[in-house]
Structure formats: C-alpha cells, structure tokens
Design a protein around this motif. Structure first.
Motif, short mmCIF file in Angstrom:
data_model
loop_
_atom_site.label_atom_id
_atom_site.label_comp_id
_atom_site.label_asym_id
_atom_site.label_seq_id
_atom_site.Cartn_x
_atom_site.Cartn_y
_atom_site.Cartn_z
N ALA B 336 18.97 46.68 49.04
CA ALA B 336 18.71 46.13 47.73
C ALA B 336 19.42 47.09 46.39
N ALA B 337 19.56 48.27 46.95
CA ALA B 337 19.81 49.15 46.04
C ALA B 337 20.35 48.35 45.07
N PRO B 338 20.29 48.47 43.37
CA PRO B 338 21.36 48.59 42.84
C PRO B 338 22.82 49.05 42.38
N VAL B 339 23.82 48.48 42.82
CA VAL B 339 24.81 49.14 43.01
C VAL B 339 26.07 48.59 42.05
N SER B 340 27.25 49.31 41.26
CA SER B 340 28.21 48.62 41.47
C SER B 340 29.40 49.78 41.84
N PHE B 341 30.05 49.01 42.37
CA PHE B 341 31.43 49.33 42.71
C PHE B 341 32.88 49.14 42.12
N VAL B 342 33.60 49.55 42.18
CA VAL B 342 35.04 49.02 41.76
C VAL B 342 35.97 50.36 42.60
N GLU B 343 36.62 49.56 42.47
CA GLU B 343 38.42 49.56 42.92
C GLU B 343 39.61 49.99 42.24
N LEU B 344 39.61 51.73 41.81
CA LEU B 344 40.52 51.78 40.46
C LEU B 344 42.16 51.53 41.21
N SER B 345 42.38 51.14 40.71
CA SER B 345 44.43 51.08 40.69
C SER B 345 44.52 52.12 39.95
N ALA B 346 45.27 53.69 40.85
CA ALA B 346 46.39 54.86 40.36
C ALA B 346 46.73 55.38 41.68
N PRO B 347 47.77 56.09 40.66
CA PRO B 347 49.11 56.71 41.89
C PRO B 347 48.62 57.78 42.59
N PHE B 348 48.00 58.18 42.01
CA PHE B 348 47.49 59.80 42.82
C PHE B 348 47.24 59.57 43.64
N GLY B 349 46.24 59.36 44.35
CA GLY B 349 45.89 59.48 46.00
C GLY B 349 45.00 59.80 45.58
N HIS B 350 43.92 60.53 46.28
CA HIS B 350 43.27 60.70 46.46
C HIS B 350 42.62 61.63 44.91
N ASP B 351 43.20 62.65 44.67
CA ASP B 351 43.65 63.37 43.68
C ASP B 351 43.21 63.01 42.02
N SER B 352 43.43 61.21 42.42
CA SER B 352 43.30 60.28 41.07
C SER B 352 41.85 60.84 40.75
N PHE B 353 40.46 61.49 41.73
CA PHE B 353 39.58 61.66 40.96
C PHE B 353 39.51 63.01 39.35
#
Lengths: 369, 369
Positions: B336-353
């Motif tokens: 029950a921890a407050p958590v936001s989750f999003v999968e972002l669309s980006a073309p760069f693979g892991h390096d997207s971050f």
C-alpha cells in the motif's frame, strides 16, 4: 530418440577455380559433405541442407570431434520429417568453414595456411561453391533446399540466384539481411578474437600455438545469448546458483547461467577455427539479398516465382524475429511465388529450429515430404 | 542546451569502517561527490542521485577526464526538472568505482593497490556507504532519492533498507533483480576482461602496464548493444557503410555500427578502470531485492509504505523491460505504498533515461518538483 545414421563421408574438389563476389577467385576448392539415404536413378530425390554458422555437414551422423549426435538427428533419418528412406540428403561444409571444406586453415598455393589471406567470402559465394558441387555430381534439380539460421540465408540465396535448381525452398529462423544489431553482436565476437594476442593476426596455425581460444570463447558466449530467449534463459537458469548454497562473493561462476556460458565457450574452441568464425560472421553481416538485387527484395526473387517456398519463424527468436520472415514473405508475395508462412510458438528463442518443437517437425514433413 | 554547472567537488572519509554484506569490513572508505545548488538551512531540500554502472558523480558538471558535459545536464540545473535553484543535489561516486571513491585501484592498508583483493560488494553496500556519508553530513532525511538503471537499483535498495530516510523514491529504467540474461551479458564482459593477458589477475596498476584495455573495450561493446533498442540501432545505423561507398571485403569497420561500437569501446578505456567494471557488474548481478527479504519482493518494502514512489520504464528497453518495473510496482501496491508508474514511449532503448525524452522530464519534474 534418433540415433546416428551411417553416412557417406565425401570430399569433392571443384573442377574450376571459384569466382567470388569480391572479384577474386578461389583456386583448389574442396568441399566436404555427408550424404544420407539412396539417390534415385533419376536423381530426382535430392534434398540439400545448408548448415548454420557453427554447424557443419554432420547433420545426422556422430560428430567426429565431439562424439555428439548430429545437429539435426531429430529431423533427418528414416521415417523422420526429412525422410532418408525416400530422399537422398546432402549437406556440405561451407567454404570458409573448418570441417574439411576449403577455409582459412587450409594451405594456399604457396604452401602456407591462408589465415587472413583467405579472401572475404559472401553467403552467395558459399552457395556458388555448392552449386558447382551439384554440377559435378550431375544433380541438376533438387527436390528441396533446406536451411535454418545462416542455412536459411543460403537457401534464400540459392533460390534467388539459381532459381531453376530447386523445387522447394525451406527457410527457417532466418533473415534476408543482417540488421545493425546482428552486425553489432558479430562485431563484438570478432573484436574479442582479434583482441586475443594468441590470434597473432590470424597466423596461429602450426608452431604449437593454441590459437585465440579465450577470444573465441568470449565470442561464442556473446553469440550464445542471442540464440536463447530471455524467458528461456530465465526458465532454464533463472538466478539459480551452480553447485553451491550461497553466493561466493567472488568471481567464480556462482550462477548456473555463468557456468553454462563458460562451458559453451570453452567447448566451442575444441571444434571450431577462430579465423573461420571471423570469415563466416563477416559473410553473414554482408548478407543483404535486397541490396544484391538493386535495393528491392522482391526483385531478388523475380526469377523464382515458380519455386515453392516455406518460411518458418519462432515467436521467441529475437536474433531473427518474425518481422524478418515477414519481409521475405512479402517479397515472395510480390512476385506471386507460392509461399507458406508460419510463426511457431516455442520457448527456446532462435535455437528453436534445432530443438524439440513438434510443430516444426510437422511443417517440415508437410513441406518437403 | 544545458550547460555545465559550477559544482562543489568534495571528498569525505567515512568515520568508521564499512560493514559489507559479505561479512567483511572495508576500512578507510572515501567517497567523492559533487553537489549542485544551495542546501536549505533545515537541510530539507536535499536530493540524492545515484549514478549508473559506468556513470559517476559528474551529473551536471564537465567530466574531468573526457571534458564532456555531465551525464544528466538536461535534467539537473536551475529551472530544469531537478531544479538546483530549489534543491541541493548530491551525487557520489559509488564505492567500487574509479572516480575518487574507494575502489579496487586504491591502496589497501598494506600500501599496495587492492586490485582483486578488494572485497566483493553489493548494491546495498554501495548504498550503505552513502547513508554513512549522509549521516556525517548531518542530513537525516532526503527530499528524494533518484536513480536510473543501476542507480535505480540503489534507489530501491535505499527505500527498502533505510525506509525513513527519503520522502520520495524515483526509480527509472531499472529492476529489482538481475535476470539470467542480464547476468549473461555481464559475464561475457567479465570474461572478456579476464581473458586479456594485460589484466594480469587484476594486478595491472603501476609498472607502466596499460591494463586490459582490449578486454574492457570488448566488454563495453557487448554492454552497449544492450543499452540500445534494435529499432534504434536500425534507425541510427541500419546497414549504412562508414566513410566508404562499397564493402571493403575485409575486416575493417565497414558498417557504421561497427565503427560506433569500436569507438565506444576504446573511449571507455580512457575513463574507466577494468577492475571496477568487474566489481560493479558483480554487484549488479548479485542484486535481488526479493531474495534479501526472504524471497518476496513486497516484504522488501514492508517498512516503506509511507514513502512516495515513482517507477518509470521505457517501452523499447530490453535490458530492464517494463515487466521488471511492473514487478516493483506490484510489490509496492502489496504494501500500500503510494506509487506512480508510467511506461514511456521512446525509441532509444535502455539509454532513454539519459536522452531527449520530454515526457521523462515532465514526469521527473512532477514527482520531485
């Protein structure tokens, strides 16, 4: 369980020097090949199988170095999907290889091993050598050509460039061109080999040198990851430890997957020549059937509209994913060639074409039988 | 375009030896860290950023070796999503690293470099060192901990093991445990390093030896493939040739992707210590937050139910795919921890971050701002 078949071990010396895509000519080409089953009097029952990168002609016979079963014993034999009681099956070691066909370990005309003086060859060159072999064997027309992975590239190249020579073309887990990611993995392997000081610029034959075993082992490890699916690796190994109850807090192979990869790497060096690995991966990276035809894949198959094709992919294959097979099928559709296409579900990733996938057996049997 | 910030380059010697998960103790631990922005009088505006495997503390300052911009200059600075006009940002080089914090290149108590005598460390050990640093700096409670990739593992470990110490936890493109495939890629890299005779069992410091540059380069090349998406590689390089009109029929870097990887490999050896690469990859492979908690990931977060979490994945990241982030989110939901989750669309693979993904900027700003 399939058992090793009695096979005919043959070598054949091409009557003429082999012209290569590079413009060079390879003299004194020898091909080593295995055959299974009887050839019909009219020579109309011949199936030519092309092997994969690290495969060889020992499709259904015990491997002379490893003592292990042939790589496709489950598929090739009497009563099996490629039925040797009906078909005469031929599989030749590719040129550039290291199991008897002419490759970098062989002697050049000056009496010294080619090593890196061996010419860079292409997938089409490999096929051209085998077409010359067929010519000398008096086999004009094949019942089928069959290949998985790199073998599928050879099958497609055969169909595109010698379209009248096979009635059926079966291409499994393959692609019409190597992608940037495919090239990248191969380049890592090549650099690992070339970084090994025991590679010595390729001149490691004779003199008691052991060759770049460590580099070749790393290359094999990297490649092996691409042959398996992430889910398959997780199912097979997960994070399970190897012969221990707890992490060692060291650099031993704590995890089973580490131990497995190290074993695969080391075992490979006993049966494979590092320079062959360089040349064959290069040929695969150069492969782009559309480019050969001027840029449009359909044009590559323009002459092959009367050939029956079957294209098979696996849903967990991320080396040559289904999208690559679809490209092939779209091109074949564009020339109105009869083509069957199926994506099979199997957990083993790219290696599925070698493993226990009953649906694959059925499709192969249905198509070539 | 962001520009390099003026930053404070600091080192801090831990007052006490650092206990490690292995049971060993690391004496004389030094941490090198950068800070950006002013610390509030109540010390309530501190954001701790954890860097990735080959990252370092130079988040938003020019890198002293490469001269290149900090690795997250687009994210950290005045008015940027992590706003240094409001927050005091700290980033420390992890222990085991090679940018000033204690690692294998440093001298052990006997006056010789640790090399492979350095103890095997874990992600939690890395965090433990930084918690000790915070203690000495008098920072009891962080506004946020933030990390991508391995940095995300540290952020999760921080949340799980020191749950009262951060109000917000932002974990980007990460996982709660290294998969078999993750381990496999790292093992290839380690074997490449260890296969290099210039590694010399790790004892390559001093004496004019250059260290295992070739092995480290191969390791980096293999890893780099996993940081990019297949589609991204195709878009960036495809099968385009490098500075030539036709294939060379040789083993030069004909393809742009080959040239790129070779460059990445070589450039890396100028700024990174091979033994650090061994130790850090080992720590990542050992990481399994569920295992630490007895096997159930939710239990790892049992004390963290008051912490706000944000978990971000990228749809093209095949190193730590979205499914791994979902596992984390499910575990947080279970406590029950407050958590936001999003999968972002980006073309760069892991390096997207690390790259230009405006949606990432918005999510980060919204969560930590």
């Amino acid at each position: 369980m399939a058992t090793a078949l009695a096979s005919q071990l043959n070598t054949l010396d091409l009557a003429s020097p082999l012209p290569l895509d590079s413009g060079k000519v390879l003299p004194n080409v020898r091909l080593a090949y295995e055959t299974y089953g009887e050839m019909a009097a009219d020579r109309g029952n011949v199936i030519l199988i092309f092997h994969a990168l690290t495969g060889d002609q020992f499709v259904a016979a015990t491997h002379p170095i490893t003592g292990k079963p042939g790589w496709w014993e489950r598929m090739v034999g009497p009563g099996l999907p490629i039925d040797t009681s009906r078909y005469h099956v031929i599989c030749a070691n590719i040129i550039g290889g290291c199991m008897g066909s002419t490759g970098p370990a062989d002697l050049a005309e000056d009496g010294a091993p080619y090593a890196m003086r061996f010419p860079v060859i292409t997938i089409r060159d490999m096929v051209r050598a085998q077409v010359a072999m067929l010519d000398q064997l008096g086999i004009d027309r094949l019942h089928a050509v069959v290949g998985g992975s790199m073998g599928g590239m050879l099958a497609l190249s055969f169909a595109a460039n010698w379209p009248g020579r096979a009635d059926r073309v079966l291409a499994i887990a393959t692609t019409a061109r190597h992608s940037a990611q495919n090239i990248a993995f191969h380049e890592v392997g090549r650099q690992a080999i070339m970084a090994d000081p025991d590679w010595r610029g390729g001149d490691y034959y004779g003199g008691g040198g052991k060759g770049p075993e460590k580099g070749l082992s790393v290359a094999r490890m990297a490649a092996h990851i691409t042959y398996l699916s992430e889910a398959g690796l997780t199912e097979k190994f997960g994070r399970r430890l190897q012969d221990r109850d707890a992490k060692s807090f060291g650099f031993d192979a704590d995890f089973q997957v580490e131990s497995y990869l190290r074993h695969q790497g080391i075992a490979f060096t006993n049966r494979f020549d590092a320079n062959s690995y360089l040349y064959i991966t290069r040929a695969m990276d150069y492969f782009d059937l559309a480019e050969e035809a001027g840029g449009r894949l359909a044009d590559a198959f323009a002459g092959a509209s009367a050939t029956r094709f079957c294209v098979i992919s696996f849903d967990t294959d991320w080396l040559y994913p289904t999208a690559e097979s679809r490209n092939i099928v779209h091109a074949l559709n564009a020339v109105a060639a009869p083509v069957s296409f199926v994506e099979l579900s199997a957990p083993f990733g790219h290696d599925s074409f070698l493993l226990d996938v009953p649906a694959l057996d059925r499709v192969v049997k249905g198509f070539v039988g």
